[in-house]
Design an enzyme around this catalytic site. Structure first.
Site, PDB file in Angstrom:
ATOM      1  N   ASP A   1       1.040  -1.113   0.027  1.00 16.19           N
ATOM      2  CA  ASP A   1      -0.111  -0.185   0.016  1.00 16.19           C
ATOM      3  C   ASP A   1       0.863   1.164  -0.140  1.00 16.19           C
ATOM      4  O   ASP A   1       2.073   1.002   0.107  1.00 16.19           O
ATOM      5  CB  ASP A   1      -1.027  -0.073   1.419  1.00 16.19           C
ATOM      6  CG  ASP A   1      -1.915   1.256   1.332  1.00 16.19           C
ATOM      7  OD1 ASP A   1      -2.527   1.594   0.262  1.00 16.19           O
ATOM      8  OD2 ASP A   1      -1.666   1.712   2.505  1.00 16.19           O
ATOM      9  N   SER A   2       0.362   2.371  -0.141  1.00  8.73           N
ATOM     10  CA  SER A   2       1.095   3.577  -0.020  1.00  8.73           C
ATOM     11  C   SER A   2       1.586   3.966   1.218  1.00  8.73           C
ATOM     12  O   SER A   2       2.362   4.512   1.569  1.00  8.73           O
ATOM     13  CB  SER A   2       0.242   4.664  -0.460  1.00  8.73           C
ATOM     14  OG  SER A   2      -0.909   5.016   0.366  1.00  8.73           O
TER      15      SER A   2
ATOM     16  N   CYS B   1      -4.303  -1.828  -1.656  1.00  7.95           N
ATOM     17  CA  CYS B   1      -4.486  -0.344  -1.981  1.00  7.95           C
ATOM     18  C   CYS B   1      -5.648  -0.047  -3.041  1.00  7.95           C
ATOM     19  O   CYS B   1      -5.437  -0.642  -4.063  1.00  7.95           O
ATOM     20  CB  CYS B   1      -3.042   0.188  -2.324  1.00  7.95           C
ATOM     21  SG  CYS B   1      -3.215   1.957  -3.033  1.00  7.95           S
TER      22      CYS B   1
ATOM     23  N   GLU C   1      -2.566   8.520   8.383  1.00  9.15           N
ATOM     24  CA  GLU C   1      -1.227   8.522   8.432  1.00  9.15           C
ATOM     25  C   GLU C   1      -0.370   9.648   9.601  1.00  9.15           C
ATOM     26  O   GLU C   1       0.694   9.002  10.106  1.00  9.15           O
ATOM     27  CB  GLU C   1      -0.294   9.010   7.074  1.00  9.15           C
ATOM     28  CG  GLU C   1      -0.527   8.169   6.047  1.00  9.15           C
ATOM     29  CD  GLU C   1       0.119   6.873   6.134  1.00  9.15           C
ATOM     30  OE1 GLU C   1       1.237   7.001   6.563  1.00  9.15           O
ATOM     31  OE2 GLU C   1      -0.630   6.107   5.809  1.00  9.15           O
TER      32      GLU C   1
ATOM     33  N   CYS D   1     -11.055   2.888   0.246  1.00 14.67           N
ATOM     34  CA  CYS D   1      -9.532   3.018   0.454  1.00 14.67           C
ATOM     35  C   CYS D   1      -9.086   2.294   1.811  1.00 14.67           C
ATOM     36  O   CYS D   1      -9.934   2.479   2.653  1.00 14.67           O
ATOM     37  CB  CYS D   1      -9.312   4.388   0.698  1.00 14.67           C
ATOM     38  SG  CYS D   1      -7.519   4.854   1.185  1.00 14.67           S
TER      39      CYS D   1
ATOM     40  N   HIS E   1      -7.154   2.614   3.931  1.00 21.31           N
ATOM     41  CA  HIS E   1      -6.927   3.494   4.987  1.00 21.31           C
ATOM     42  C   HIS E   1      -8.055   3.541   5.962  1.00 21.31           C
ATOM     43  O   HIS E   1      -8.118   3.947   7.079  1.00 21.31           O
ATOM     44  CB  HIS E   1      -6.259   4.888   4.680  1.00 21.31           C
ATOM     45  CG  HIS E   1      -4.713   4.847   4.506  1.00 21.31           C
ATOM     46  ND1 HIS E   1      -4.218   4.470   3.320  1.00 21.31           N
ATOM     47  CD2 HIS E   1      -3.827   5.289   5.017  1.00 21.31           C
ATOM     48  CE1 HIS E   1      -3.190   4.664   3.171  1.00 21.31           C
ATOM     49  NE2 HIS E   1      -2.640   5.204   4.408  1.00 21.31           N
TER      50      HIS E   1
HETATM   51  N1  DGL Z   1      -4.918   3.025   0.875  1.00 16.89           N
HETATM   52  C1  DGL Z   1      -4.619   3.496  -0.484  1.00 16.89           C
HETATM   53  C2  DGL Z   1      -6.045   3.367  -1.027  1.00 16.89           C
HETATM   54  O1  DGL Z   1      -6.619   2.249  -0.766  1.00 16.89           O
HETATM   55  C3  DGL Z   1      -3.935   4.702  -0.931  1.00 16.89           C
HETATM   56  C4  DGL Z   1      -4.399   5.999  -0.375  1.00 16.89           C
HETATM   57  C5  DGL Z   1      -3.358   7.076  -1.008  1.00 16.89           C
HETATM   58  O2  DGL Z   1      -2.266   6.973  -0.568  1.00 16.89           O
HETATM   59  O3  DGL Z   1      -4.060   7.936  -1.086  1.00 16.89           O
HETATM   60  O4  DGL Z   1      -6.442   3.942  -1.958  1.00 16.89           O
END
Ligand code: DGL
Length: 271
Positions: free
Chosen positions: A10-11, A73, A152, A186, A188
């Site tokens: 993931d990011s 992600c 984050e 997402c 996150h």
């Molecule tokens: N967690 C990621 C997603 O599901 C990336 C979110 C991001 O870096 O903007 O989209």
């Protein structure tokens, strides 16, 4: 039976929502996790940049002998999955298909909310999959660009006035649309589940994209006879592309385990 590890990326912190599920569903599996913390967020970037980052993430993970990769992600899954599947010769699970399938299954009214990054909303990927499974369903999409930076930075707990105010604003359109199902598109966002549930109320079903991806991987490993059947629990190795300190702390909080000294920094630009 296959003892090789699973790669997950993931990011940043978001993919840990899939890792946490994998640890519960498949405790014998070894996991290699990469969070691209030097370049988070992905969701505000162009499809070309996201694909470039995703290839580097895959190249790093594939420096290990893996049996499968979970793209934990939403942003990479909505924009780059088919390209990555063509380019890398191992099973790759994204979050969109299993998450859309679960939403289509559980909605009663056919009114489905989708919150995700701007890139994911723009892609229309969730809508396409839902339309195929549940014709007539309506998807109400909303990009929530402030959620990822807040998560984050550890601002994901109930009672934090900043995250609660922003979540209320973002979710207003979902309340107005009277959705009965809300996709946390997402990875996150499941870290914000308590805040989101509090605002949306108990009658709205939240779909956790990290969890659905983990379930899809489990189904794949079972059907292809690739489970790790060793007697002991698997190990998880954590890699990030920026300093380890913040990640160790936040990830430890989320996974409820002490990750001090267990996270390594790598130079992702080399891959
Ligand atoms: N967690 C990621 C997603 O599901 C990336 C979110 C991001 O870096 O903007 O989209």
């Amino acid at each position: 039976m296959d003892h090789r590890p699973i790669g997950v990326f993931d990011s940043g912190l978001g993919g840990l929502t899939a890792v946490r599920e994998l640890m519960q569903l498949l405790p014998r599996e070894d996991i290699i996790y990469f969070g691209d913390t030097a370049r988070v967020p992905y969701g505000v970037r162009s499809p070309e940049t996201i694909l470039k980052f995703a290839r580097q993430d895959m190249n790093f993970l594939c420096s290990y002998d893996l049996k499968a990769v979970v793209i934990a992600c939403g942003t990479v899954s909505t924009t780059s999955l088919s390209t990555l599947r063509r380019e890398y010769h191992l099973p790759i699970i994204g979050v969109v298909e299993p998450t859309a399938a679960q939403a289509a299954r559980v909605t009663r009214s056919g009114r489905i909310g989708l919150i995700a990054t701007a890139a994911s909303i723009r892609s229309g990927a969730y809508e396409k999959k839902i339309a195929a499974r549940r014709p007539g369903a309506t998807v109400y999409g909303k990009a929530c660009p402030l959620f990822v930076p807040l998560v984050e930075n550890g601002r994901f707990q109930m009672g934090d006035p900043v995250i609660e105010t922003i979540a209320r604003e973002y979710l207003q359109s979902m309340q107005e649309a009277d959705v009965d199902t809300l996709i946390l598109g997402c990875t996150h966002y499941p870290l914000l589940s308590d805040v989101i549930r509090h605002i949306m109320g108990p009658d709205v079903t939240l779909i956790n994209s990290g969890r659905e991806a983990a379930r899809a991987l489990q189904a794949l490993l079972v059907s292809s006879d690739r489970l790790n059947e060793s007697q002991s629990n698997g190990d998880t190795s954590y890699f990030v592309s920026d300093t380890v300190d913040g990640f160790e702390e936040m990830a430890g909080l989320f996974l409820r385990s002490n990750l001090k000294g267990m996270v390594q920094q790598i130079n992702i630009e080399k891959y």
